[in-house]
Design an enzyme around this catalytic site. Structure first.
Site, mmCIF file in Angstrom:
data_model
loop_
_atom_site.group_PDB
_atom_site.id
_atom_site.type_symbol
_atom_site.label_atom_id
_atom_site.label_comp_id
_atom_site.label_asym_id
_atom_site.label_seq_id
_atom_site.Cartn_x
_atom_site.Cartn_y
_atom_site.Cartn_z
ATOM 1 C CG HIS A 126 -1.930 -1.162 1.125
ATOM 2 N ND1 HIS A 126 -2.327 -1.874 2.232
ATOM 3 C CD2 HIS A 126 -2.588 -1.695 0.059
ATOM 4 C CE1 HIS A 126 -3.199 -2.803 1.856
ATOM 5 N NE2 HIS A 126 -3.372 -2.708 0.546
ATOM 6 C CB ALA A 127 1.149 3.878 -2.547
ATOM 7 C CD GLU A 168 0.071 0.267 4.443
ATOM 8 O OE1 GLU A 168 0.772 -0.769 4.403
ATOM 9 O OE2 GLU A 168 -1.179 0.244 4.402
ATOM 10 N NE ARG A 178 -6.124 -0.145 0.697
ATOM 11 C CZ ARG A 178 -5.960 -0.834 1.816
ATOM 12 N NH1 ARG A 178 -5.454 -0.250 2.880
ATOM 13 N NH2 ARG A 178 -6.295 -2.110 1.872
ATOM 14 N NE ARG A 208 -8.783 -6.185 1.429
ATOM 15 C CZ ARG A 208 -7.779 -5.816 2.214
ATOM 16 N NH1 ARG A 208 -6.527 -6.146 1.891
ATOM 17 N NH2 ARG A 208 -7.991 -5.117 3.310
ATOM 18 C CB SER A 233 2.480 1.107 8.584
ATOM 19 O OG SER A 233 2.170 2.089 7.636
ATOM 20 C CD GLU A 247 -1.339 -3.653 8.981
ATOM 21 O OE1 GLU A 247 -0.821 -2.519 8.878
ATOM 22 O OE2 GLU A 247 -2.180 -4.112 8.191
#
Length: 437
Positions: free
Chosen positions: A175-176, A178, A234, A253, A310, A387
């Protein structure tokens, strides 16, 4: 040990213009609040339905982290919710996040690298420098290219007797927004390289037992977009299907296993943050990652897989569909997670604590996720999502002064985990059997 110098004389100013430049999407005056939900989630959600906001977090049974724009602030305050501010001015926090000046001399042991965040090209160069410091026991790898043609680069590390041992596979920056996940991957690679070079017996035992495949940025298009255009983006940057005006698929996903197993686990709306795509693995990033994972599986087997994210401080294992399936390895995964959490807490000046358990039961239902897929199709013996920091002070916009503490505590956790991978340290099996696919 004498510092490893790559005979590169120039000095890189880490806080480069690409990061310091303000995003095209301005967050000036936006506030981020943590709302306590407790036993009143439905009532809180009903109140919030009267305003427009963005939601950040997972653990909605305890709290909601919401981003409120200046034009919605007065209406939000009238809701009189039990909350505190994480960011009084999100725009200022983003500027501060990328404004720290640090000079890194391109010596791999110079840890000023971990004083600030970096752009994509600098991350690529860092791995090239790590490879140059460990040339006989590493190779630069690629698991394909992104939608916009960027390399999903990585580093393959091994010890004595050459490559071919059971694999430890890491993915970061799925996810970009993070940003902290790439430095964690880099720090683990750094410790493996420098430890082995210095003759550290413990580190040498890790690399002599396992091959490490470390891919720190698997969503490079989204990552670059967060630095130049929209900090809180994201997904990847793939256009939506047909006439859809929204961009991006959620790479986490989009994996084949369980892709459509539960309608609550992802979205079919191209504008959703958790849009799963039109079919499994219809992102070029996922296609490359999956093909490379299967190649490793067939050639040497996968001992451990970790998908780094994260935030929230969780150690999560399969499965994301909480009401259907538990893995037979759940017992040892849970015990190992507990031990890792304890080591991380004890090693951290911040006394960082991690919650652990099956992903769906611990947080919420997810489908088409990497840890489930790599466990089921990749036959990984151990599979986790981790995370990273924090639990509600900063969220995705983690200040640079948190980087070193984060990477150091994760290395301590990983060292403990590596020693457990082949240990029979628990009795019994999980609550249900899973035969794989």
């Amino acid at each position: 040990m004498k510092a490893v110098c790559l005979n590169l004389l120039w000095i890189s100013v880490i806080a480069g213009a690409a990061i310091r430049a303000p995003s095209a999407v301005s967050y000036d005056g936006f506030k981020v609040f943590r709302i306590n939900t407790g036993q009143h989630l439905k009532a809180v959600q009903d109140k919030l339905s009267t305003i427009t906001f963005d939601q950040w977090n997972h653990d909605i049974d305890h709290h909601l982290d919401v981003v409120i724009s200046p034009d919605q602030l007065a209406a939000f305050e009238k809701l009189n919710l039990d909350c505190h501010a994480m960011h009084e001015n999100l725009g200022e926090s983003i500027t501060a996040e990328s404004s720290q000046n640090s000079v890194w001399k391109r010596q791999v042991e110079d840890q000023s690298w971990y004083d600030t965040y970096h752009d994509y090209d600098q991350h690529v160069q860092y791995f090239e420098d790590l490879h140059a410091a460990f040339p006989d026991n590493s190779e630069l790898i690629s698991s394909g290219t992104s939608y916009e043609g960027r390399d999903l680069y990585g580093l393959h590390l091994w010890g004595a007797d050459g490559p071919g041992k059971p694999a430890i596979l890491y993915h970061g920056t799925v996810h970009a927004r993070e940003w902290i996940s790439a430095p964690v991957n880099e720090y683990i690679a750094l410790q493996l390289v420098t430890g082995y070079n210095s003759g550290d017996n413990v580190t040498q035992s890790f690399l002599d037992s396992y091959d490490f495949f470390i891919i720190p940025i698997v969503n490079p298009d989204g990552f670059v977009y967060t630095q130049k255009t929209e900090r809180l983006w994201r997904k990847n940057r793939q256009p939506g299907p047909g006439n859809a005006t929204c961009y991006g698929r959620d790479i986490n996903r989009n994996w084949q296993y369980g892709w459509d197993a539960n309608p609550l686990g992802a979205s079919t709306d191209p504008c959703s943050q958790v849009y799963r795509g039109e079919e499994p693995s219809d992102t070029p990033e996922n296609q490359g990652l999956d093909a490379y994972m299967r190649k490793i599986r067939d050639e040497q087997g996968i001992k451990l897989y970790i998908d780094w994210h994260s935030y929230g401080q969780y150690i999560l294992c399969p499965f994301g569909a909480k009401e259907t399936l538990y893995a037979p390895e759940l017992g040892k995964w849970t015990k190992a997670s507990s031990m890792m959490s304890e080591v991380i807490r004890d090693s951290s000046n911040a006394s960082t604590t991690f919650t652990f358990g099956p992903s769906g039961a611990t947080l919420y239902t997810t489908t088409g996720t990497a840890p489930d897929h790599v466990y089921a199709y990749g036959r990984a013996e151990w599979s986790f999502t981790i995370e990273l920091r924090d639990t509600g002070n900063f969220g995705f916009v983690l200040p640079p002064d948190q980087i070193r503490g984060t990477v150091e505590e994760q290395w301590e956790g990983q060292k403990l985990l590596f020693t457990l991978l082949d240990e029979e340290f628990f009795d019994g099996e999980g609550p249900a059997m899973f035969t794989g696919v």
